[in-house]
Design a protein around this motif. Sequence first.
Motif, PDB file in Angstrom:
ATOM      1  N   VAL A 231       0.854  -1.186   0.000  1.00 55.70           N
ATOM      2  CA  VAL A 231       0.000   0.000   0.000  1.00 55.70           C
ATOM      3  C   VAL A 231       0.896   1.243   0.000  1.00 55.70           C
ATOM      4  O   VAL A 231       1.811   1.360   0.824  1.00 55.70           O
ATOM      5  CB  VAL A 231      -0.940   0.013   1.222  1.00 55.70           C
ATOM      6  CG1 VAL A 231      -1.826   1.260   1.179  1.00 55.70           C
ATOM      7  CG2 VAL A 231      -1.802  -1.253   1.242  1.00 55.70           C
ATOM      8  N   ASP A 275      -3.299   3.997  -1.892  1.00 52.80           N
ATOM      9  CA  ASP A 275      -4.239   3.885  -0.772  1.00 52.80           C
ATOM     10  C   ASP A 275      -5.652   4.238  -1.235  1.00 52.80           C
ATOM     11  O   ASP A 275      -5.920   5.380  -1.603  1.00 52.80           O
ATOM     12  CB  ASP A 275      -3.805   4.835   0.350  1.00 52.80           C
ATOM     13  CG  ASP A 275      -4.682   4.686   1.595  1.00 52.80           C
ATOM     14  OD1 ASP A 275      -5.733   4.011   1.508  1.00 52.80           O
ATOM     15  OD2 ASP A 275      -4.300   5.233   2.642  1.00 52.80           O
ATOM     16  N   TRP A 282      -5.712   2.791   4.192  1.00 53.43           N
ATOM     17  CA  TRP A 282      -5.132   1.444   4.078  1.00 53.43           C
ATOM     18  C   TRP A 282      -3.634   1.503   4.343  1.00 53.43           C
ATOM     19  O   TRP A 282      -3.000   0.473   4.510  1.00 53.43           O
ATOM     20  CB  TRP A 282      -5.388   0.851   2.680  1.00 53.43           C
ATOM     21  CG  TRP A 282      -6.784   0.365   2.468  1.00 53.43           C
ATOM     22  CD1 TRP A 282      -7.928   1.101   2.544  1.00 53.43           C
ATOM     23  CD2 TRP A 282      -7.193  -0.978   2.154  1.00 53.43           C
ATOM     24  NE1 TRP A 282      -9.029   0.301   2.300  1.00 53.43           N
ATOM     25  CE2 TRP A 282      -8.600  -0.975   2.045  1.00 53.43           C
ATOM     26  CE3 TRP A 282      -6.518  -2.172   1.947  1.00 53.43           C
ATOM     27  CZ2 TRP A 282      -9.337  -2.133   1.747  1.00 53.43           C
ATOM     28  CZ3 TRP A 282      -7.242  -3.324   1.640  1.00 53.43           C
ATOM     29  CH2 TRP A 282      -8.643  -3.295   1.553  1.00 53.43           C
ATOM     30  N   PRO A 285      -3.946   1.572   8.580  1.00 56.55           N
ATOM     31  CA  PRO A 285      -5.290   1.126   8.958  1.00 56.55           C
ATOM     32  C   PRO A 285      -5.410   0.805  10.450  1.00 56.55           C
ATOM     33  O   PRO A 285      -4.411   0.658  11.152  1.00 56.55           O
ATOM     34  CB  PRO A 285      -5.481  -0.142   8.127  1.00 56.55           C
ATOM     35  CG  PRO A 285      -4.101  -0.663   7.920  1.00 56.55           C
ATOM     36  CD  PRO A 285      -3.199   0.536   7.854  1.00 56.55           C
ATOM     37  N   LYS A 290     -10.785  -3.983   9.847  1.00 57.09           N
ATOM     38  CA  LYS A 290     -10.473  -5.171   9.041  1.00 57.09           C
ATOM     39  C   LYS A 290     -11.663  -5.656   8.222  1.00 57.09           C
ATOM     40  O   LYS A 290     -11.552  -5.845   6.999  1.00 57.09           O
ATOM     41  CB  LYS A 290      -9.976  -6.292   9.957  1.00 57.09           C
ATOM     42  CG  LYS A 290      -9.623  -7.570   9.215  1.00 57.09           C
ATOM     43  CD  LYS A 290      -9.168  -8.659  10.168  1.00 57.09           C
ATOM     44  CE  LYS A 290     -10.322  -9.177  11.004  1.00 57.09           C
ATOM     45  NZ  LYS A 290      -9.956 -10.376  11.793  1.00 57.09           N
ATOM     46  N   MET A 293     -12.635  -3.283   5.493  1.00 58.93           N
ATOM     47  CA  MET A 293     -11.654  -3.286   4.401  1.00 58.93           C
ATOM     48  C   MET A 293     -11.877  -4.488   3.491  1.00 58.93           C
ATOM     49  O   MET A 293     -11.903  -4.366   2.266  1.00 58.93           O
ATOM     50  CB  MET A 293     -10.230  -3.302   4.978  1.00 58.93           C
ATOM     51  CG  MET A 293      -9.850  -2.001   5.682  1.00 58.93           C
ATOM     52  SD  MET A 293      -8.336  -2.148   6.674  1.00 58.93           S
ATOM     53  CE  MET A 293      -7.076  -2.164   5.388  1.00 58.93           C
ATOM     54  N   PHE A 304      -9.093  -2.689  -5.534  1.00 58.03           N
ATOM     55  CA  PHE A 304      -8.250  -3.035  -4.386  1.00 58.03           C
ATOM     56  C   PHE A 304      -7.226  -4.118  -4.741  1.00 58.03           C
ATOM     57  O   PHE A 304      -6.547  -4.632  -3.879  1.00 58.03           O
ATOM     58  CB  PHE A 304      -9.131  -3.500  -3.216  1.00 58.03           C
ATOM     59  CG  PHE A 304     -10.052  -2.425  -2.693  1.00 58.03           C
ATOM     60  CD1 PHE A 304      -9.672  -1.642  -1.606  1.00 58.03           C
ATOM     61  CD2 PHE A 304     -11.279  -2.170  -3.294  1.00 58.03           C
ATOM     62  CE1 PHE A 304     -10.508  -0.645  -1.124  1.00 58.03           C
ATOM     63  CE2 PHE A 304     -12.118  -1.175  -2.820  1.00 58.03           C
ATOM     64  CZ  PHE A 304     -11.732  -0.406  -1.733  1.00 58.03           C
ATOM     65  N   TYR A 314      -1.834  -7.576   2.341  1.00 56.25           N
ATOM     66  CA  TYR A 314      -1.615  -6.133   2.208  1.00 56.25           C
ATOM     67  C   TYR A 314      -0.502  -5.717   3.156  1.00 56.25           C
ATOM     68  O   TYR A 314      -0.575  -5.975   4.360  1.00 56.25           O
ATOM     69  CB  TYR A 314      -2.909  -5.367   2.512  1.00 56.25           C
ATOM     70  CG  TYR A 314      -3.951  -5.559   1.423  1.00 56.25           C
ATOM     71  CD1 TYR A 314      -4.036  -4.674   0.354  1.00 56.25           C
ATOM     72  CD2 TYR A 314      -4.812  -6.654   1.446  1.00 56.25           C
ATOM     73  CE1 TYR A 314      -4.966  -4.860  -0.664  1.00 56.25           C
ATOM     74  CE2 TYR A 314      -5.747  -6.854   0.430  1.00 56.25           C
ATOM     75  CZ  TYR A 314      -5.818  -5.951  -0.623  1.00 56.25           C
ATOM     76  OH  TYR A 314      -6.737  -6.147  -1.631  1.00 56.25           O
ATOM     77  N   VAL A 316       1.319  -2.810   4.925  1.00 61.76           N
ATOM     78  CA  VAL A 316       0.940  -1.441   5.264  1.00 61.76           C
ATOM     79  C   VAL A 316       2.054  -0.743   6.034  1.00 61.76           C
ATOM     80  O   VAL A 316       3.078  -1.346   6.384  1.00 61.76           O
ATOM     81  CB  VAL A 316      -0.380  -1.434   6.070  1.00 61.76           C
ATOM     82  CG1 VAL A 316      -1.497  -2.090   5.256  1.00 61.76           C
ATOM     83  CG2 VAL A 316      -0.210  -2.132   7.419  1.00 61.76           C
ATOM     84  N   ILE A 345      -3.322  -8.593   6.734  1.00 58.86           N
ATOM     85  CA  ILE A 345      -2.723  -7.259   6.755  1.00 58.86           C
ATOM     86  C   ILE A 345      -1.474  -7.320   7.626  1.00 58.86           C
ATOM     87  O   ILE A 345      -1.536  -7.739   8.785  1.00 58.86           O
ATOM     88  CB  ILE A 345      -3.709  -6.208   7.322  1.00 58.86           C
ATOM     89  CG1 ILE A 345      -5.012  -6.214   6.500  1.00 58.86           C
ATOM     90  CG2 ILE A 345      -3.079  -4.821   7.314  1.00 58.86           C
ATOM     91  CD1 ILE A 345      -6.120  -5.363   7.096  1.00 58.86           C
TER      92      ILE A 345
END
Length: 603
Positions: A231, A275, A282, A285, A290, A293, A304, A314, A316, A345
Amino acid sequence: MIATFLDLFRSFSIALALVVCMPMAAPLAAQGAGGCNPNAGSGGFASDLGADEHFAESFSLPSSGALTRLTWWGTAPDEQLTYDGTNWVWAAGLASTDFEIQFWTDSAGVPGSLIYTVPTNACILRTPTGSAVPFAPGPWPAKAFPETRYELLLPTPLSLAGGTPYWVSIAGSTPGSVPWLWSFTPAGDGSAYSSTPWLASTDDFAFCPSTGPPSDPLGLPLFARVSVKRVLGPAQAPNAKWNHQTICAWLDDLNEIYLSSNLNFVLDEIVDLQDPGVPGSWFDPLVASKAAMEHAAEADPAAFKWRTDAVNVYLVNSLKDATGGDAGAICSSPPCPTDQNDIVILGPGPLHGSVGFAHELGHYFDLRHTHANHEAPECGCGGATDGDCVDDTVDDTDPQPTTTAAQHDQNFLAFALQQGYSPAQQADILANVMSYHGSGGIFPSTAVLTPGQRCRLLTALHEYRTAVLLAGPPASTASELVRLGSPPNPSALLPGSTSGPVIGGTWDPVVDHSSFVPDSIMDVLAISTTSPGAVNVPTAIGTLLCSLAPPPVLVSTAPGQPFAVPIPDDCELLGTALAAQALSAAAFALSLTNALDIVIGTL
Ligand SMILES: [Zn+2]
């Protein structure tokens, strides 16, 4: 005299035999709908190699197919009745943990020839049903034992003919154990039990044979695609942690940790995602976002870069919990609601780095924390009641938010001493991928997943995650294919002198000038990514076989000297297809060679 539980069953058996040896009114009928005979929660009967008999049940598949899994229900008591001369009393015993499972043909309504014996080390998933099965009332203290749902993934799918009766026998097989009890079912009709010859019984036992979903046999390597999304923040860049080298190294670590599970992670792509800002950042986040998203990503996959055929990870910049603390990373378990059962994530600093990544993917395959016994029940696992729903991990201590890793380790060691955990049991928790332990670090080479955890994750994989599996191993061998074009160019560009195009290596094809432009003053190699193999444009200097848009990478060398093309050490390049073509320049002429259509590999 001392009578045992076994004696008790023998007396039951005699009574039962008296009943079933009488002529039966009707032949054995078909089993329940779809061949499935679920448990009734109404008790069971001993089916154990250590008891007088073990039972077989009949089934048939509606159409020909491969039997991939078998579910059944039963109870493994760890106590047995003994007679102390005055009273019947319960005394500690060994619970049966192993099974002998065999499939048989049908021979006039009873088991015929043995077709297949399930290997004793096959993965059997055990899940408590929450029912306590009462032991038959009698002149002994009332007693109930927890019932278990067992699920077996057949190591080798068993091909069976449709509409044809078969038999499966299930017997507890742990030597010296209390007999294992097979649960009754209200479905089905009739069974046979093991004596020689097989004798019919009026009991019905709980089991469901299944042909789906399609599954790779356990024991063969499985390959799961991973789609990594970096991201991008306001500066149009990902967190500095997320360079390709780190991502590749973490993938390697994942594969080291999951090697013993026969599960391989294949990096399918690394893509950058601006993002989306929906429903919030994102890049930074919140844990609480969660589900929202995942919901947003699944509703608009393109926006996305969401994939339905890969694990969506993802990467981040930060991940904050409700108190503003760093949450490290999050994932959800597959039985959870559909908007919170997929997304992974990762913040830049999960506990134990790449082992933390493995921890999140453990959740992705339905593994729970080793301290789940201190957590609320969640999505198919009973939490406080059932711990992590894995048999061979002992209960862990509670890692309070304020507990440091060192304290957590110490608390567990004290608890382990109290509980009499063996050194092996302690080690399995202290270095477990799904624990919060490891004050001294947990590394890919030391990280533990127990056989029970591997069984659980593989079962979840087959139940929920087959969409992310590749059909087979990804190509890892570099290749170089000569293409002359039409009209054909001279075949002068030779494959790599010392190796093919290998990640982290130097690819060194060479132009052979023995009959091609002998007076060349320079050789130039063009490498293009666009439609390798597809470009074929006749020109005055030969057929162009390499796309010029976007501009190809150019490498030059002295005539007849190998080109030196460095291939970055980036796992994302694995399997990348490219087209390369050389141009040789003489004093007054240019000439094109054949192309080499290449695929980048690891060897
Ligand atoms: Zn976790």
